[in-house]
Enzyme design. Sequence first.
Site, PDB file in Angstrom:
ATOM      1  N   ALA A  32     -13.265  24.300  16.521  1.00 17.21           N
ATOM      2  CA  ALA A  32     -13.357  23.459  17.715  1.00 17.21           C
ATOM      3  C   ALA A  32     -12.839  22.043  17.455  1.00 17.21           C
ATOM      4  CB  ALA A  32     -14.791  23.426  18.215  1.00 17.21           C
ATOM      5  N   HIS A  33     -12.800  21.257  18.515  1.00 22.71           N
ATOM      6  CA  HIS A  33     -12.199  19.918  18.451  1.00 22.71           C
ATOM      7  C   HIS A  33     -12.912  19.003  17.455  1.00 22.71           C
ATOM      8  CE1 HIS A  33     -14.654  18.681  22.311  1.00 22.71           C
ATOM      9  NE2 HIS A  33     -15.357  19.430  21.516  1.00 22.71           N
ATOM     10  N   ASN A  34     -12.098  18.260  16.734  1.00 25.72           N
ATOM     11  CA  ASN A  34     -12.572  17.271  15.762  1.00 25.72           C
ATOM     12  C   ASN A  34     -13.285  17.884  14.564  1.00 25.72           C
ATOM     13  OD1 ASN A  34     -12.582  15.735  18.585  1.00 25.72           O
ATOM     14  ND2 ASN A  34     -12.237  14.244  16.947  1.00 25.72           N
ATOM     15  N   GLN A  57      -8.361  15.551  26.291  1.00 26.35           N
ATOM     16  CA  GLN A  57      -8.341  15.758  24.844  1.00 26.35           C
ATOM     17  C   GLN A  57      -6.996  15.230  24.365  1.00 26.35           C
ATOM     18  OE1 GLN A  57     -11.204  17.470  23.285  1.00 26.35           O
ATOM     19  NE2 GLN A  57     -12.012  16.901  25.298  1.00 26.35           N
TER      20      GLN A  57
END
Lengths: 352, 352, 352
Positions: free
Chosen positions: B250-252, B209
């Site tokens: 969460a991511h993005n 990541q």
Amino acid sequence: MHPADYLCAMQLTAKEIARLLGGALEGDGDVVVDRPGKIEEGGEGALTFLGNPKYEVYAYSIRSSILLANKSFEPAKPVAASALIRVDDVYEAVRQLLEKFGASERSNGQVSERSFVHPSAKLGLNVSVGTYTVIEEGASIGNETILSPQVFIGKNVEIGNGCVLYPGVKVYHGCKIGDRCVLHANVVVGGDGFGFAPQSDGSYRKIPQIGNVVIEDDVEIGANTTVDRATMNSTIIRTGAKLDNLIMVAHNAEVGENTVIAAQAGIAGSTKIGRQCRIGGQAGFVGHIDVADGTQVQAQSGIAAAIKEPNQAFYGSPAIAYKDYLKSYAVFKKLPDLYRKVNELEKKLRDK
Amino acid sequence: MHPADYLCAMQLTAKEIARLLGGALEGDGDVVVDRPGKIEEGGEGALTFLGNPKYEVYAYSIRSSILLANKSFEPAKPVAASALIRVDDVYEAVRQLLEKFGASERSNGQVSERSFVHPSAKLGLNVSVGTYTVIEEGASIGNETILSPQVFIGKNVEIGNGCVLYPGVKVYHGCKIGDRCVLHANVVVGGDGFGFAPQSDGSYRKIPQIGNVVIEDDVEIGANTTVDRATMNSTIIRTGAKLDNLIMVAHNAEVGENTVIAAQAGIAGSTKIGRQCRIGGQAGFVGHIDVADGTQVQAQSGIAAAIKEPNQAFYGSPAIAYKDYLKSYAVFKKLPDLYRKVNELEKKLRDK
Amino acid sequence: MHPADYLCAMQLTAKEIARLLGGALEGDGDVVVDRPGKIEEGGEGALTFLGNPKYEVYAYSIRSSILLANKSFEPAKPVAASALIRVDDVYEAVRQLLEKFGASERSNGQVSERSFVHPSAKLGLNVSVGTYTVIEEGASIGNETILSPQVFIGKNVEIGNGCVLYPGVKVYHGCKIGDRCVLHANVVVGGDGFGFAPQSDGSYRKIPQIGNVVIEDDVEIGANTTVDRATMNSTIIRTGAKLDNLIMVAHNAEVGENTVIAAQAGIAGSTKIGRQCRIGGQAGFVGHIDVADGTQVQAQSGIAAAIKEPNQAFYGSPAIAYKDYLKSYAVFKKLPDLYRKVNELEKKLRDK
């Protein structure tokens, strides 16, 4: 290291355990146990116990040194343990043994040189202050209380006697904690309540949160749970309440005496939960409601309105009476059939 | 310490408060208040307020020194307070008073000797760095920003002016935080997104990541909330967004401007929430969807698909239109009856 | 700092990348990329990729230096990138590139002077111990393991080789962590299980929790997740399991090999989740059940009973078969109509 190593110096004969628990002994009174064990694993030196009847089969098939069981247990065959001790309540007996032999936290009275204690802070007798812990101005810590490493105690915080705060606990300024409370790692007490006033341009302005949190006596709070400070006055956790991990208690909420809340439940602002309630995991409560004493809430349920009658059980989101939810849900599972049936009825009636 | 102690030096007469708020005064203009109070508790020296009409009864029965109320309030009887002040918006008036008298966090500009600041890190003017706080290589901290004790600021992190990071906040390397942001205790910004590629043997390999988190200006984030770094590019929290405690971003993912999210909600990867949305507690969003501006999501709901039309309200899991859910749920409660009725109809029709 | 800065020294030609990935190259083999990019943004120097077919339109309209795509991709028009590289699995290729160029955490072997390492603790080769980290008596840390700043390692904890513990992780006494595990910021391992025995006066007495937590190899645990220690024996996270943020794993629970759990899910006490399961966010499991290998649980679902058949999917609270839930929920949405229809049928039948 074997977990049983925590049972420091547990080397007891069946006779000694029977005497300790006031239990009835059968079999070899001199057999020695050195650890607790699962009934389905057993082993020499293991003290096993039979609580749930579905494990009874292991009582006959798996060898262990001592088997603890309830007085009501009538063995259908000879038990495989060298000794059988029967007691009034096997779970209570296990609790007593764990309490007696488990390593309980006791303050060593050491204040780490690598901690920061503000000169104006007051420490009671025999307080432990862990490494890299911070105690700010005007805070006071009661006798025998343990502050583990990396704890933060804000300005003017008051903590009573015999508490244990595990590593990473953060207590904001002005909050109060009573006696014999246990706060697990990374619990946050007294963060700002979530209060914002909408402005005409669509933005929000913070409503200062000038109240505090009051935690009474004998409260236990699980890891990473958060209890927000009140806007004014106090968010309150009453005596004997037990909160599991990752729970949210919002500003101005109150949790009643001896109420038990499972992990990841959330209580919105100004909601007042009564005494002796049992709240399931991931349950949620809307804000500004009162919840009667003895209320039981099933896991994942959402309480969306006040509950006035005590000792009732609820389920669903929004929650309804527990039994009603189960009945409705039983039909929910058959909905495709019901739908088909109604269409058929409609057709039949039309065709008539 | 009484929470009201935080209202430093609040010793004001009814006249002064009326002038401050631009309100209309009736009764004793010289009466003095020294603390806010609940309308149902009152007391001498207490400034109480009547917002919710259901508390009106206390306005007549419980004595306090000053009662604040809306201009629209027409007392049915004489009020029990010594003075009544009527304002355009009682909540806004309370907010103003709290803002004026609440102790707001101001940087004292002290860098604790017991902190670690990497020589390459840049501190702006009047930055506070708390005890046992760590600032790694290449980080930069803006003017007047407060880093409380036990905060971690990773490599190359950029933080703007006038921020407050409470104890235990952890910001991973390369993340950016704008101006006037407030991060409560134990918030984690920039942990790895949850990305793993399934392998043929059933195991998973980590997808590195390498993105970051960008938090714009005027964002507040509650205790123990986590915002993961992007796989590539950035996870973004836009200006003015307010996040409560124990939330997962969460991511993005992206949270739009002035969007407000209640505690324990979760937003899965790459989902983009619009502006001015209001998200209830414990709500969840599936990954990879766009959610229109002004969307309102009821607590515990699950948004399982993109929302294209702005300003709509949703409820249920999976969520449907708010009103439709309520209508369906009203029938859900009657399902056992409905089921019985259909069976009776079937029987009747068969018997005809 | 641009997130792409983490792709240290990524300066590669299309030819080099094609060789690295074993892909088929079309177009300009000498074009150089220096960062990954989104296909909808592109740009000179950007390496973009086409995974999801719904983004195909950008492959033709947005310029980038290199486009990665699957072998199965047959461009309908000329692609806008200077070079096209086709590979067997575009996601796996991206993962490989990220792994190769992402900054991976490597231990620098430094033990901070501002850390506390008990003299009896054992550190392996090349262990990093961060600032303000605490390692208690009898703990042992394996080779190449990184303990970030502000970590707490309790007495007699054992941690294997090549682990990374991010800032603020707290590991209670006696817990064991295997090799190559990653624990994100503020994770708590080994807090007391939530066990209390009701007393006749309505209060609860703590049941000492003398077990521990065992985390096997290659486990990753997200920020602020909590794994409680067992009452007796161990709470276990098996090899290869991946847990997202804010998850609760209660005492004596077990998470099977290569099982993946999304954020905010909760597993109650003594529940045993099998291997290769996939658990959605905010899902919950009741205590004392076994869940078969390969079980899939939809987000927000509540598993209320044992699951014996492997590889099945579930949905709802309480959860039923995934497809059945969807079918029932489809009718749930039509319940007001159904209700009306049944009443009409009843009336018609009565009128006949």
